[in-house]
Design a protein around this motif. Structure first.
Motif, PDB file in Angstrom:
ATOM      1  N   GLN A 199      -5.534   1.758   4.233  1.00  0.00           N
ATOM      2  CA  GLN A 199      -6.717   1.003   4.622  1.00  0.00           C
ATOM      3  C   GLN A 199      -7.686   0.788   3.453  1.00  0.00           C
ATOM      4  N   TYR A 200      -7.869   1.825   2.641  1.00  0.00           N
ATOM      5  CA  TYR A 200      -8.893   1.727   1.601  1.00  0.00           C
ATOM      6  C   TYR A 200      -8.333   1.311   0.256  1.00  0.00           C
ATOM      7  N   LEU A 201      -7.036   1.238   0.156  1.00  0.00           N
ATOM      8  CA  LEU A 201      -6.453   0.881  -1.132  1.00  0.00           C
ATOM      9  C   LEU A 201      -5.643  -0.392  -1.001  1.00  0.00           C
ATOM     10  N   GLY A 202      -6.319  -1.499  -0.749  1.00  0.00           N
ATOM     11  CA  GLY A 202      -5.636  -2.772  -0.707  1.00  0.00           C
ATOM     12  C   GLY A 202      -5.072  -3.131   0.652  1.00  0.00           C
ATOM     13  N   GLY A 203      -4.975  -2.186   1.568  1.00  0.00           N
ATOM     14  CA  GLY A 203      -4.533  -2.506   2.916  1.00  0.00           C
ATOM     15  C   GLY A 203      -3.107  -2.980   3.036  1.00  0.00           C
ATOM     16  N   ASP A 204      -2.182  -2.299   2.391  1.00  0.00           N
ATOM     17  CA  ASP A 204      -0.768  -2.640   2.583  1.00  0.00           C
ATOM     18  C   ASP A 204      -0.384  -2.391   4.024  1.00  0.00           C
ATOM     19  N   ALA A 205       0.553  -3.199   4.496  1.00  0.00           N
ATOM     20  CA  ALA A 205       0.964  -3.005   5.876  1.00  0.00           C
ATOM     21  C   ALA A 205       2.476  -2.944   5.930  1.00  0.00           C
ATOM     22  N   SER A 206       2.978  -2.222   6.909  1.00  0.00           N
ATOM     23  CA  SER A 206       4.425  -2.208   7.058  1.00  0.00           C
ATOM     24  C   SER A 206       4.786  -2.719   8.448  1.00  0.00           C
TER      25      SER A 206
END
Ligand code: ADP
Length: 584
Positions: free
Chosen positions: A516-523
């Motif tokens: 959430q706080y580091l670029g918001g990568d999602a899987s």
């Protein structure tokens, strides 16, 4: 060892033997013949002898020499066995052992004395006995809550802790327990470390600071021992604050993976035990900071350990303005600088970035030989921080420059024509070191916490506006839109998979955000069939917005040309100029 060896080879022989000169066997034979010998001592492998006056002592190797004793006897030499006196065993012991030991004792005392003098006073370092790899900073860095701008909620939360450290009695009387641990979570550069230091500064108590990664050692058990040491120290110095930065380095979920990290898990276990081990209200407060709260072990975040979680979010407009002002106090700024305007331009910037912006402005002022930083410096430095320095020698061909102008006006025009889009602040086609050939800076009027579906769609349309303008004006397309494409796709995908904004999937989460706080990568968390559907819908969604952007631009073709030519000539235009031409 070196000193021991030196003493043994250089000093010991001095004490042990009188000076003995080594000569060859020929000399010995001729001295025998000329009857110059005094005393003689024949040993197994050497012969020691003196001259007639028994003053000088010589030695030579022993040869296989028949009749030697006979000849010696005839030469009148006296046989002796004590030419070279054996050093007394006591003396040799003294010299080879006691002397070095005494030397080391004195050296050790000297070092300890020197060291104690340093740490005994109000020094910044504590040495931790067993595990000396630790450095703890005492509280006196002088950071106070007033140095941390914005973040009012976090400060309010922490003020209570400060109050407790000042006056624990008040809380004990009612029977209230202070939280043992407080977890500061938020994106990088939002002032988590600063807040922790400010708590220590305000409470004026010792501050033990350690980074999570410092616990992790090569040998299993070392980290755990460090944790033990840390808590032992903290309890001795209570009331005090223990700050563990980047706690995710040791606090990650323990999972049953094969070949898991033993050392890390042991360290974590020790931390869990220690946090449970000390009673409440003993004055040790643990602050920890992390960017990745979701990776922390649930046992660590349960009440009784880190029972409070203080979010330290990116600053809002007012917060940004305050942060800018706090940092501007450290440099000389012109009196007429409009900080609110700067804060508006720097939407989405973190505290660290804002500090950087102010510093860049000061550097720019120095470069131009001015005595203080002005509005233009600050505005330019925002662009420097966001997009990199101006590339002075990047030479665009005429055609390229024209394309970039159309591209940027395309974005701005689509944004302006859609009522819900924020107006543009500035458009520029000066190339930047980050690789951007130009950009459109949009400014949001106020704080936005929610985005409606229409707003997101408009945003996607704005992203596609650049490419659409190229298509309309030149009938061909360029690589300039790669970043826009990325952003538009990301938004469209999030609409479908996370915001539940599609007919087909309703309110089903198809993606989980991992960072959430580091670029918001999602899987993705859905079946292959659904993935296919998502892909199709993403394409359809972006295509529809692209069409819309093209339609808007075609309807305003005259304005597009006029604005693009204007931008081509000026290279940089403000939002005001843009709106004037658009509405003119
Ligand atoms: P974090 O630990 O959250 O990554 P830091 O506390 O180390 O961030 O902040 C880095 C720098 O950013 C600070 O030294 C400070 O100059 C600046 N900064 C961040 N947030 C603020 C704030 N709210 N007020 C003032 N300065 C801030």
């Amino acid at each position: 060892m070196l000193i021991l060896m030196l003493i043994n080879t250089l000093v010991v022989p001095l004490f042990a033997h009188p000076k003995v000169t080594e000569v060859d066997y020929g000399t010995f034979m001729s001295m025998t013949e000329s009857q110059d010998l005094g005393l003689v001592e024949v040993e197994n492998n050497q012969i020691i002898f003196t001259d007639k006056a028994e003053e000088k002592i010589y030695k030579t190797g022993r040869m296989d020499d028949e009749g030697l004793i006979e000849r010696l006897y005839q030469s009148g030499a006296k046989f002796s066995s004590e030419i070279v006196e054996e050093t007394s065993p006591l003396l040799s012991l003294l010299v080879s052992w006691l002397l070095p030991i005494a030397f080391f004792v004195i050296l050790g005392q000297f070092i300890t004395k020197h060291f104690m003098n340093k740490t005994g006073g109000n020094s910044m370092m504590f040495n931790m006995g067993k595990s000396n790899a630790k450095v703890y900073v005492k509280s006196s860095n002088g950071i106070m809550f007033s140095d941390v701008a914005g973040e009012d909620e976090a400060k309010e939360n922490l003020t209570e802790i400060v109050d407790y450290l000042h006056n624990p009695r008040k809380y004990e009387e009612i029977g209230a327990k202070m939280p043992k641990g407080i977890l500061l979570v938020g994106p990088p550069g939002t002032g988590k470390t600063m807040l922790a230091k400010a708590v220590a500064g305000e409470a004026n108590v010792p501050f033990f600071s350690m980074s999570g990664s410092e616990f992790v050692e090569m040998f299993v058990g070392m980290g755990a021992s460090k944790v033990r040491d840390l808590f032992k120290q903290a309890k001795e110095k209570a009331p005090c604050i223990v700050f563990i930065d980047e706690i995710d380095a040791i606090g990650q979920k323990r999972d049953g993976r094969v070949g898991g990290n033993d050392e890390r898990e042991q360290t974590l276990n020790q931390l869990l035990t220690e946090m449970d081990g000390f009673e409440g209200n003993n004055g040790v407060i643990i602050l920890a900071a992390t960017n990745r709260p979701e990776t922390l072990d649930p046992a660590l975040t349960r009440p009784g350990r880190f029972d409070r979680r203080v979010p330290v979010e990116l600053p809002d407009l007012k917060g940004r303005e305050e942060i800018l002002k706090v940092h501007a106090k450290k440099i000389k700024v012109a009196p007429d600088v409009d900080f609110e305007h700067i804060a508006r331009m720097a939407s989405g910037a973190s505290g660290a970035e804002l500090a950087n912006i102010v510093n860049e402005a000061a550097l720019r002022a120095v470069r131009d030989n001015r005595s203080c930083a002005n509005q233009a410096d600050l505005e330019e430095s925002i662009e420097v921080v966001i997009a990199g320095y101006q590339k002075k020698n990047a030479i665009l061909t005429d055609q390229e420059k024209r394309i970039v102008a159309y591209h940027e006006i395309g974005h701005a025009l689509v944004a302006a024509k859609q009522t819900n889009s924020a107006p543009v602040q500035k458009i520029t086609i000066v190339p930047r070191t980050s690789g951007a050939l130009g950009y459109t800076m949009q400014v949001e009027e106020g704080n936005h916490y929610l985005m409606s579906k229409e707003e997101i769609l408009n945003k996607i349309a704005t992203f596609t506006g650049g490419r659409a303008a190229e298509e309309i004006a030149f009938g061909s397309i360029t690589t300039g839109a790669s970043n826009d494409i990325e952003q538009a796709t990301k938004l469209a995908r999030a609409m479908l998979t996370r915001y539940g904004m599609s007919e087909d999937f309703d309110m089903v989460a198809l993606e989980t955000v991992t960072n959430q706080y580091l670029g918001g990568d999602a899987s993705l968390a859905c079946s292959a069939g659904t993935q296919e559907k998502i892909d199709e819908q993403v394409v359809a969604l972006v295509r529809a917005q692209h069409e819309k952007a093209r339609r808007i631009l075609e309807e305003n073709r005259a304005k597009l040309d006029e604005l693009s030519n204007y931008l081509y000539d000026r290279e940089t235009i403000t939002g005001e100029e843009f709106m004037n031409i658009l509405n003119g």
